[in-house]
Design a protein around this motif. Structure first.
Motif, mmCIF file in Angstrom:
data_model
loop_
_atom_site.group_PDB
_atom_site.id
_atom_site.type_symbol
_atom_site.label_atom_id
_atom_site.label_comp_id
_atom_site.label_asym_id
_atom_site.label_seq_id
_atom_site.Cartn_x
_atom_site.Cartn_y
_atom_site.Cartn_z
ATOM 1 N N GLY A 1 0.845 -1.185 0.000
ATOM 2 C CA GLY A 1 0.000 0.000 0.000
ATOM 3 C C GLY A 1 0.877 1.230 0.000
ATOM 4 O O GLY A 1 2.004 1.203 0.487
ATOM 5 N N SER A 2 0.338 2.334 -0.524
ATOM 6 C CA SER A 2 1.184 3.466 -0.906
ATOM 7 C C SER A 2 1.951 4.108 0.244
ATOM 8 O O SER A 2 2.918 4.808 0.015
ATOM 9 C CB SER A 2 0.335 4.517 -1.583
ATOM 10 O OG SER A 2 -0.599 5.032 -0.664
ATOM 11 N N SER A 3 1.534 3.896 1.504
ATOM 12 C CA SER A 3 2.239 4.560 2.595
ATOM 13 C C SER A 3 3.504 3.818 3.013
ATOM 14 O O SER A 3 4.279 4.326 3.803
ATOM 15 C CB SER A 3 1.311 4.721 3.800
ATOM 16 O OG SER A 3 0.963 3.464 4.293
ATOM 17 N N CYS A 4 3.716 2.613 2.487
ATOM 18 C CA CYS A 4 4.905 1.854 2.855
ATOM 19 C C CYS A 4 6.092 2.335 2.027
ATOM 20 O O CYS A 4 5.949 2.555 0.831
ATOM 21 C CB CYS A 4 4.681 0.369 2.608
ATOM 22 S SG CYS A 4 3.291 -0.258 3.536
ATOM 23 N N PRO A 5 7.254 2.490 2.663
ATOM 24 C CA PRO A 5 8.416 2.939 1.917
ATOM 25 C C PRO A 5 8.682 2.088 0.674
ATOM 26 O O PRO A 5 8.534 0.865 0.711
ATOM 27 C CB PRO A 5 9.552 2.799 2.937
ATOM 28 C CG PRO A 5 8.879 2.996 4.254
ATOM 29 C CD PRO A 5 7.528 2.365 4.105
ATOM 30 N N GLY B 1 7.019 8.383 4.913
ATOM 31 C CA GLY B 1 7.692 7.144 4.496
ATOM 32 C C GLY B 1 8.047 7.186 3.014
ATOM 33 O O GLY B 1 9.203 6.967 2.633
ATOM 34 N N PRO B 2 7.053 7.490 2.157
ATOM 35 C CA PRO B 2 7.387 7.621 0.734
ATOM 36 C C PRO B 2 8.455 8.692 0.468
ATOM 37 O O PRO B 2 9.408 8.442 -0.275
ATOM 38 C CB PRO B 2 6.053 8.009 0.087
ATOM 39 C CG PRO B 2 5.029 7.412 0.975
ATOM 40 C CD PRO B 2 5.598 7.482 2.360
ATOM 41 N N ILE B 3 8.354 9.868 1.103
ATOM 42 C CA ILE B 3 9.346 10.922 0.834
ATOM 43 C C ILE B 3 10.749 10.408 1.154
ATOM 44 O O ILE B 3 11.656 10.458 0.325
ATOM 45 C CB ILE B 3 9.072 12.183 1.693
ATOM 46 C CG1 ILE B 3 7.752 12.821 1.295
ATOM 47 C CG2 ILE B 3 10.210 13.202 1.533
ATOM 48 C CD1 ILE B 3 7.396 14.048 2.129
#
Lengths: 438, 174
Positions: free
Chosen positions: A284-288, A396-398
């Motif tokens: 899911g998109s919030s995981c690094p 996390g993504p950043i």
């Protein structure tokens, strides 16, 4: 592995209660209802079942936090908000065998002593809400729901509560606020919902996939469940949703701990058009994000955490070699800037600010100090600086995009032309919407 | 069989929603909703859905009526309505075309679809065609990433969209 949660996929009338009964459905419920609720909780705890919504908290332990000596009503909530980008597994369960979910909800309610359960389903899932309403009506007619079910003296009602478009309502306390008829703004914890939750009463919130596992644990035993997967901390079947640049996107049910390579290349058919894998977001998109060379790690909670990311919901977003990572981060930040509930300053301002910077970099007006600013935002809006984990979800993504693909950002900045000074944004502003999302 | 299976929304004109009341059928539904919760406030989201199904959008008049029915402050109702993106606060077209613009759909070609829609309908995101038939919206992840790109029209999902399928769909939505 023979499918367990999606065993009826492709079967005709798989949603009807008659099919479910034919496949052995509601047998686990009958067994659970003659057990002591404490034994049901113990069995689930021993199975090692960890929450499938993203956090991976042991479900049986969560149930154990509910005070047993309370006179207040207790509530069970099934979280079917499924709002994390890249996640689409709960929808598959509801489409395939909604009664499996209902049976899990009834058993979980019995285990914690709840007589009312709510299914909080995202507003966009209108079709799925209808499927659940029909299944509930069927189960009521057959006396699996309602007063004194199966003549055991246990009462249980399940209500479907539709959300109305807010990512944040997947967070359990925001979800509770939303059921109570308020804006979905997360609550401070503690007190945790298990003690003070819905309507101020003890409440357990579990994900759809977590609850769908429960009947199988009761039917086949904790040991059987723990035997599927890598070890007892990473046990059971797992639904992996693969999307993005693969030949065969979809939901695949595999033992917990299958490697990303096997999931992406064998089950999802490999990278589309024979291209090379560049990166994947594991849950899911919030995981690094992880670069292609991590594809051999097992997709379970502990292995992915060791690799510096999270298994999250198991929604794998695959990106091939053509993807511009600055563009991908801009897309994710657009999502989080839109979905921040606005309650905490670091998240509300930080998500917009970060989006503005990345947008400016991609527009060809980046500056060398921008990356430092992005890193500062990601430090100051995460790890406990906000009430809920939405801060971490965009930080996390950043941090990971900058860690693994920094050169792409630097290339943009090296080619950049400075903006005329008067156009420089002074304050972070909502970039895509006016106030209040109107 | 055509691709389109979506029924048009009933959209009440603004002047009819200045001052609303609930008819008998709606009252019956409201009683059913109230029975599900221990507080009246908890019925707010379902009641707003009921109103939007009936009138197509939530006007200030509807907010006042809902607030009165549930003994809530109108400001609280307005706060809730504007928090959630799916409650429409202006009259939409008969078909709400909601294009998912999040990562998985984008990787599978959403921007082409959005461009195609903008050109074909002559409107941008957040706008309604002059004939009141279509409203175009960009939305965040719809949770069907495995079948990307996805477009939601009113309550229905249309998955694996291509410009050709889109044309067929639009022609079918009358």
């Amino acid at each position: 592995m023979k499918p367990i949660l999606l065993r009826a996929r492709g079967e005709e009338n798989s949603r009807s209660i008659n099919t479910y009964l034919r496949l052995g459905g509601y047998a686990a419920l009958k067994r659970a209802l003659i057990m002591d609720p404490a034994d049901v909780r113990e069995e689930v705890k021993n199975s090692g079942l960890r929450g499938r919504g993203g956090a991976g908290f042991p479900a049986g332990v969560k149930w154990g936090f509910v005070p047993q000596s309370t006179t207040r009503p207790r509530y069970l909530i099934c979280n079917a908000d499924e709002s994390e980008p890249g996640t689409f597994k709960d929808r598959e369960i509801i489409h395939t065998e909604p009664h499996m979910l209902l049976e899990g909800i009834i058993i979980a309610s019995y285990a914690i002593g709840a007589n009312t359960a709510y299914i909080y389903i995202r507003g966009e899932f209108w079709t799925e809400a209808e499927i659940l309403e029909r299944a509930i009506a069927e189960a009521c007619r057959k006396k699996y729901l309602g007063k004194d079910i199966l003549r055991t003296g246990f009462d249980i009602d399940i209500h479907v509560h539709r959300g109305a478009g807010a990512y944040i309502c997947g967070e359990e306390t925001a979800l509770i606020e939303s059921i109570e008829g308020k804006r979905g703004q997360p609550r401070l914890k503690p007190p945790f919902p298990a003690v003070v939750g819905l309507f101020g009463c003890p409440t357990v919130v579990n994900n759809v996939e977590t609850l769908a596992c429960v009947p199988h644990i009761i039917e086949h035993g904790a040991e059987w469940f723990a035997g599927i997967g890598r070890d007892v901390r990473n046990s059971g079947p797992k639904l992996y949703g693969v999307s993005g640049h693969v030949e065969k996107p979809g939901v695949y049910e595999l033992p917990m701990g299958t490697t990303f390579r096997e999931i992406i290349y064998e089950h999802a058919g490999g990278i589309r058009g024979g291209k090379k894998l560049k990166a994947f977001i594991p849950g899911g998109s919030s995981c690094p994000v992880l670069p292609a060379d991590r594809v051999d790690i097992p997709a379970d909670f502990d292995s992915v955490a060791e690799a510096g990311s999270m298994l999250g919901s198991g929604g794998i977003i695959v990106m091939d070699e053509t993807v511009d990572m600055v563009w991908a981060l801009e897309n994710l930040l657009t999502f989080y800037a839109h979905e921040s509930c606005g309650q905490c300053t670091p998240c509300r301002e930080g998500s917009d600010w970060a989006l503005d910077i990345v947008r400016r970099i991609r527009a060809g007006h980046g500056q060398p100090r921008d990356l430092e600013a992005l890193e500062r935002i990601s430090r100051h809006a995460s790890q406990g600086m906000t009430i809920c984990p939405l801060g971490d979800a965009f930080c996390g993504p950043i941090a990971s995009f900058l860690k693994h693909f920094r050169h792409e950002f630097e290339d943009y900045i090296a080619r950049a032309e400075p903006l005329p000074p008067k156009k420089l944004p002074v304050l972070p502003v909502r970039s895509d919407r006016g106030p209040f999302g109107i | 069989m055509t691709l389109a299976r979506t029924r048009p929304l009933t959209v009440a004109p603004p002047d009819t929603l200045a001052d609303v009341s609930f008819d008998e059928a709606m009252e019956a539904r409201i009683e059913e909703i109230l029975a599900k919760y221990p507080t009246r406030q908890a019925a707010l989201l379902p009641l707003l859905w009921l109103c939007q199904d009936r009138w197509g959008w939530i006007s200030p008049g509807v907010m006042r009526a809902v607030a009165a029915r549930l003994d809530l402050a109108p400001a609280h109702v307005a706060g809730v309505v504007t928090f959630y993106t799916m409650y429409q606060t202006t009259p939409p077209g008969k078909y709400l075309l909601q294009v998912c613009t999040t990562l998985s759909c984008q990787l599978c070609g959403t921007s082409g679809l959005a461009e195609h829609l903008r050109e074909k309908l002559g409107i941008g995101f957040g706008e309604t065609t002059p004939d009141g038939r279509f409203t175009l919206l960009d939305v965040q992840c719809l949770g069907a990433c495995g079948e990307a790109p996805v477009i939601q029209v009113n309550n229905d999902y249309y998955t694996g969209m291509t410009p050709e399928k889109l044309d067929e769909l639009l022609d079918g939505l009358q």
